[in-house]
Design a protein around this motif. Sequence first.
Motif, mmCIF file in Angstrom:
data_model
loop_
_atom_site.group_PDB
_atom_site.id
_atom_site.type_symbol
_atom_site.label_atom_id
_atom_site.label_comp_id
_atom_site.label_asym_id
_atom_site.label_seq_id
_atom_site.Cartn_x
_atom_site.Cartn_y
_atom_site.Cartn_z
ATOM 1 N N LEU A 112 0.827 -1.211 0.000
ATOM 2 C CA LEU A 112 0.000 0.000 0.000
ATOM 3 C C LEU A 112 0.858 1.256 0.000
ATOM 4 C CD1 LEU A 112 -2.795 -1.035 2.515
ATOM 5 C CD2 LEU A 112 -2.959 -0.896 0.030
ATOM 6 N N LEU A 113 1.931 1.249 0.791
ATOM 7 C CA LEU A 113 2.798 2.428 0.875
ATOM 8 C C LEU A 113 3.497 2.716 -0.445
ATOM 9 C CD1 LEU A 113 4.331 2.028 4.445
ATOM 10 C CD2 LEU A 113 2.633 3.705 3.678
ATOM 11 N N THR A 114 3.812 1.682 -1.219
ATOM 12 C CA THR A 114 4.465 1.930 -2.512
ATOM 13 C C THR A 114 3.539 2.639 -3.482
ATOM 14 O OG1 THR A 114 3.854 -0.247 -3.380
ATOM 15 C CG2 THR A 114 6.020 -0.058 -2.303
ATOM 16 N N GLN A 115 2.233 2.612 -3.221
ATOM 17 C CA GLN A 115 1.272 3.301 -4.087
ATOM 18 C C GLN A 115 1.120 4.773 -3.724
ATOM 19 O OE1 GLN A 115 -2.460 1.153 -4.320
ATOM 20 N NE2 GLN A 115 -1.401 -0.795 -4.082
ATOM 21 N N CYS A 116 1.691 5.178 -2.608
ATOM 22 C CA CYS A 116 1.589 6.568 -2.160
ATOM 23 C C CYS A 116 2.742 7.387 -2.733
ATOM 24 C CB CYS A 116 1.633 6.638 -0.636
ATOM 25 S SG CYS A 116 0.271 5.788 0.160
ATOM 26 N N ASP A 117 2.462 8.631 -3.046
ATOM 27 C CA ASP A 117 3.496 9.533 -3.545
ATOM 28 C C ASP A 117 3.695 10.641 -2.523
ATOM 29 O OD1 ASP A 117 5.219 11.192 -4.852
ATOM 30 O OD2 ASP A 117 3.870 11.636 -6.521
ATOM 31 N N PRO A 118 4.736 10.544 -1.676
ATOM 32 C CA PRO A 118 4.949 11.578 -0.655
ATOM 33 C C PRO A 118 5.303 12.934 -1.255
ATOM 34 C CG PRO A 118 6.779 10.028 -0.690
ATOM 35 C CD PRO A 118 5.740 9.502 -1.638
ATOM 36 N N ASN A 119 5.650 12.966 -2.520
ATOM 37 C CA ASN A 119 6.001 14.231 -3.176
ATOM 38 C C ASN A 119 4.849 14.807 -3.992
ATOM 39 O OD1 ASN A 119 8.692 14.085 -2.209
ATOM 40 N ND2 ASN A 119 9.126 12.573 -3.795
ATOM 41 N N ALA A 120 3.681 14.190 -3.907
ATOM 42 C CA ALA A 120 2.534 14.677 -4.673
ATOM 43 C C ALA A 120 2.152 16.083 -4.192
ATOM 44 C CB ALA A 120 1.346 13.732 -4.508
ATOM 45 N N ALA A 121 1.717 16.903 -5.119
ATOM 46 C CA ALA A 121 1.300 18.274 -4.784
ATOM 47 C C ALA A 121 -0.002 18.241 -3.986
ATOM 48 C CB ALA A 121 1.111 19.076 -6.064
ATOM 49 N N ASP A 122 -0.123 19.196 -3.067
ATOM 50 C CA ASP A 122 -1.360 19.325 -2.305
ATOM 51 C C ASP A 122 -2.488 19.771 -3.223
ATOM 52 O OD1 ASP A 122 -0.061 18.677 0.034
ATOM 53 O OD2 ASP A 122 0.194 20.744 0.683
ATOM 54 N N SER A 123 -3.691 19.336 -2.900
ATOM 55 C CA SER A 123 -4.857 19.783 -3.666
ATOM 56 C C SER A 123 -5.147 21.248 -3.339
ATOM 57 C CB SER A 123 -6.078 18.929 -3.303
ATOM 58 O OG SER A 123 -6.455 19.183 -1.959
ATOM 59 N N GLU A 124 -5.895 21.898 -4.197
ATOM 60 C CA GLU A 124 -6.265 23.296 -3.970
ATOM 61 C C GLU A 124 -7.051 23.428 -2.664
ATOM 62 O OE1 GLU A 124 -6.593 27.314 -4.172
ATOM 63 O OE2 GLU A 124 -5.283 26.007 -5.348
ATOM 64 N N GLU A 125 -7.933 22.478 -2.405
ATOM 65 C CA GLU A 125 -8.728 22.508 -1.176
ATOM 66 C C GLU A 125 -7.830 22.446 0.066
ATOM 67 O OE1 GLU A 125 -11.094 18.979 -0.036
ATOM 68 O OE2 GLU A 125 -12.797 20.361 -0.117
ATOM 69 N N LEU A 126 -6.831 21.588 0.041
ATOM 70 C CA LEU A 126 -5.913 21.472 1.167
ATOM 71 C C LEU A 126 -5.083 22.738 1.337
ATOM 72 C CD1 LEU A 126 -4.807 19.777 3.464
ATOM 73 C CD2 LEU A 126 -3.237 18.704 1.843
ATOM 74 N N ARG A 127 -4.643 23.324 0.249
ATOM 75 C CA ARG A 127 -3.883 24.585 0.333
ATOM 76 C C ARG A 127 -4.751 25.696 0.936
ATOM 77 N NH1 ARG A 127 -1.815 22.724 -4.568
ATOM 78 N NH2 ARG A 127 -3.291 23.915 -5.795
ATOM 79 N N GLN A 128 -6.007 25.774 0.550
ATOM 80 C CA GLN A 128 -6.910 26.784 1.107
ATOM 81 C C GLN A 128 -7.126 26.537 2.598
ATOM 82 O OE1 GLN A 128 -10.447 26.597 -1.272
ATOM 83 N NE2 GLN A 128 -9.539 27.732 -2.973
ATOM 84 N N TRP A 129 -7.286 25.284 2.986
ATOM 85 C CA TRP A 129 -7.506 24.944 4.394
ATOM 86 C C TRP A 129 -6.310 25.378 5.235
ATOM 87 C CZ3 TRP A 129 -11.325 23.463 7.498
ATOM 88 C CH2 TRP A 129 -11.017 22.920 8.726
#
Length: 150
Positions: free
Chosen positions: A122-139
């Motif tokens: 499961l962890l290999t499917q995660c991208d720790p470098n993925a960009a935050d979503s717009e919703e998360l940035r606003q939060w």
Amino acid sequence: MTTTHDPLGMIFAYRVFDLRDRFPEPVETFREALECLQSDRAYLPELSGDIVAYLRGGYAITIPAAFFLRRQGNQVVLASPEENERIEAEVIAWLRKAVSEQAAHLDKPLPVSKRPYTLDELLTQCDPNAADSEELRQWRAMPDVGREEW
């Protein structure tokens, strides 16, 4: 002699959710969960307050908010602590029935050796470098308000 099985024995913890998720740690009883929502730490519990009962085997039951939220005119308010004993009794009776009904439909959890995945897979499917979503940035950009500023 027959022994009666209390369905509440399947519940091992409760979790409280408010708008800012200020209660990340589980609590042992429904009463403790209700008191968390009624505490000064809770952030707008009347808008987003939830209590979830976690059952053995990886299942959860959300307790209907109608037990602890009341409509007063055009507003929704949290039940007062004076009502806690009555609310707790009603919720416990409801949970006994809900857990009993749900238990008949619950699959037995698979042992770790038979699960179709591992934590590493499961962890290999995660991208720790993925960009935050717009919703998360606003939060994250929202300023603290009310009691958060203390």
